[in-house]
Design a protein around this motif. Sequence first.
Motif, mmCIF file in Angstrom:
data_model
loop_
_atom_site.group_PDB
_atom_site.id
_atom_site.type_symbol
_atom_site.label_atom_id
_atom_site.label_comp_id
_atom_site.label_asym_id
_atom_site.label_seq_id
_atom_site.Cartn_x
_atom_site.Cartn_y
_atom_site.Cartn_z
ATOM 1 N N MET A 1 0.750 -1.354 0.015
ATOM 2 C CA MET A 1 -0.149 0.086 0.224
ATOM 3 C C MET A 1 0.870 1.311 -0.057
ATOM 4 O O MET A 1 0.626 2.244 -0.627
ATOM 5 C CB MET A 1 -0.881 0.107 1.149
ATOM 6 N N PHE A 2 2.049 1.308 0.751
ATOM 7 C CA PHE A 2 2.691 2.343 1.062
ATOM 8 C C PHE A 2 4.246 2.002 0.517
ATOM 9 O O PHE A 2 4.695 1.011 0.514
ATOM 10 C CB PHE A 2 2.683 2.876 2.254
ATOM 11 N N ASP A 3 4.836 3.129 -0.392
ATOM 12 C CA ASP A 3 6.104 2.758 -0.600
ATOM 13 C C ASP A 3 7.201 2.950 0.379
ATOM 14 O O ASP A 3 6.805 3.478 1.468
ATOM 15 C CB ASP A 3 6.627 3.727 -1.829
ATOM 16 N N SER A 4 8.401 2.939 0.386
ATOM 17 C CA SER A 4 9.506 2.860 1.265
ATOM 18 C C SER A 4 9.605 4.357 1.800
ATOM 19 O O SER A 4 9.928 4.537 3.069
ATOM 20 C CB SER A 4 10.974 2.509 0.879
ATOM 21 N N ILE A 5 9.489 5.320 0.905
ATOM 22 C CA ILE A 5 9.576 6.510 1.259
ATOM 23 C C ILE A 5 8.632 6.995 2.358
ATOM 24 O O ILE A 5 8.613 7.659 3.562
ATOM 25 C CB ILE A 5 9.717 7.530 0.334
ATOM 26 N N THR A 6 7.365 6.649 1.915
ATOM 27 C CA THR A 6 6.222 6.925 2.891
ATOM 28 C C THR A 6 6.318 6.159 4.230
ATOM 29 O O THR A 6 5.841 6.718 5.288
ATOM 30 C CB THR A 6 5.010 6.546 2.211
ATOM 31 N N LEU A 7 6.726 4.858 4.323
ATOM 32 C CA LEU A 7 7.024 4.333 5.423
ATOM 33 C C LEU A 7 7.870 5.010 6.461
ATOM 34 O O LEU A 7 7.737 5.007 7.508
ATOM 35 C CB LEU A 7 7.406 2.792 5.196
ATOM 36 N N VAL A 8 8.917 5.563 5.849
ATOM 37 C CA VAL A 8 9.858 6.499 6.459
ATOM 38 C C VAL A 8 9.219 7.353 7.291
ATOM 39 O O VAL A 8 9.538 7.664 8.280
ATOM 40 C CB VAL A 8 11.162 6.467 5.798
ATOM 41 N N GLU A 195 -3.472 -4.572 6.607
ATOM 42 C CA GLU A 195 -2.063 -4.038 6.525
ATOM 43 C C GLU A 195 -1.853 -2.620 7.146
ATOM 44 O O GLU A 195 -1.057 -2.382 7.951
ATOM 45 C CB GLU A 195 -2.026 -3.461 5.084
ATOM 46 N N LEU A 196 -3.025 -1.814 7.401
ATOM 47 C CA LEU A 196 -3.066 -0.767 8.375
ATOM 48 C C LEU A 196 -2.939 -1.015 9.787
ATOM 49 O O LEU A 196 -2.191 -0.516 10.408
ATOM 50 C CB LEU A 196 -4.508 0.000 8.077
ATOM 51 N N GLY A 197 -3.774 -2.286 10.159
ATOM 52 C CA GLY A 197 -3.515 -2.844 11.443
ATOM 53 C C GLY A 197 -1.957 -3.287 11.768
ATOM 54 O O GLY A 197 -1.639 -2.962 12.810
#
Length: 250
Positions: A1-8, A195-197
């Motif tokens: 759902m989210f890319d690596s930059i967003t996860l950071v 995934e959000l959980g």
Amino acid sequence: MFDSITLVAIGAAFLLAGIVKGVIGLGLPIVSVALLTVVVGLPNAMALMLIPGLLANVWQGSIGGHGTRVVKRIWPFLMMATVSVWLGALGLSRVDLPLLSAFLGIVLIVYAVVNMAGLGFSISRSQDRWAGPLFGLVNGIVTGLTGTSAIPGVIYFQAIGLQRDAMIQAMGILFSLSIAALAVALGGNGLLNTELGLLSVAALVPSISGMMLGQRIRKSLSETRFRHVFFTALLLLGLYIILSAAPWSG
């Protein structure tokens, strides 16, 4: 759902929110939701905040020795603030997200201005018979719409004269109940997935790390000065969210 930059960016948001919580004892839900709204949008921000926000506030609400007395004093407010979260959450699927984001920005600005200006008023015991449920209703709707439970709850706690330690514990109880109700509401409206959980659980790591760092910072930094910087930043963030949600921004 989210890319690596967003996860950071998500991890950084929870780290900062944890630092604020560690320094002044509050702010993890409101800071994390505000920052994450800019990154992943309001509904996802609310979902990601659930686990760190719940655990941090369950702890805050369970210590202090004022729990029984506080609940007896404000139970009509707490009950209404909890059950009305569902009403607010209905708006997440019925109101345009830019409008909801702008409303979150307004809530942040109001929260910052009220704290920076020291605004307040008093509610007597007789007035509290109707004021408690009314404030609770508004608080629950705002929580359901924005994921933040501080407004007008904190104003209400000040107005009825709760002392500092009792108010901090009351805030922990309110935020815990509100976040639990929000989790149910988000799930019921199809806005919470596996995934959000899992990401919300993973967010415990930067949140707890931030809280530990914030507690160290508290020892070497004036809390008054930090609160001034915090609420100024919250005010500016609220303005940014409003401007980002405006029609011309897109």
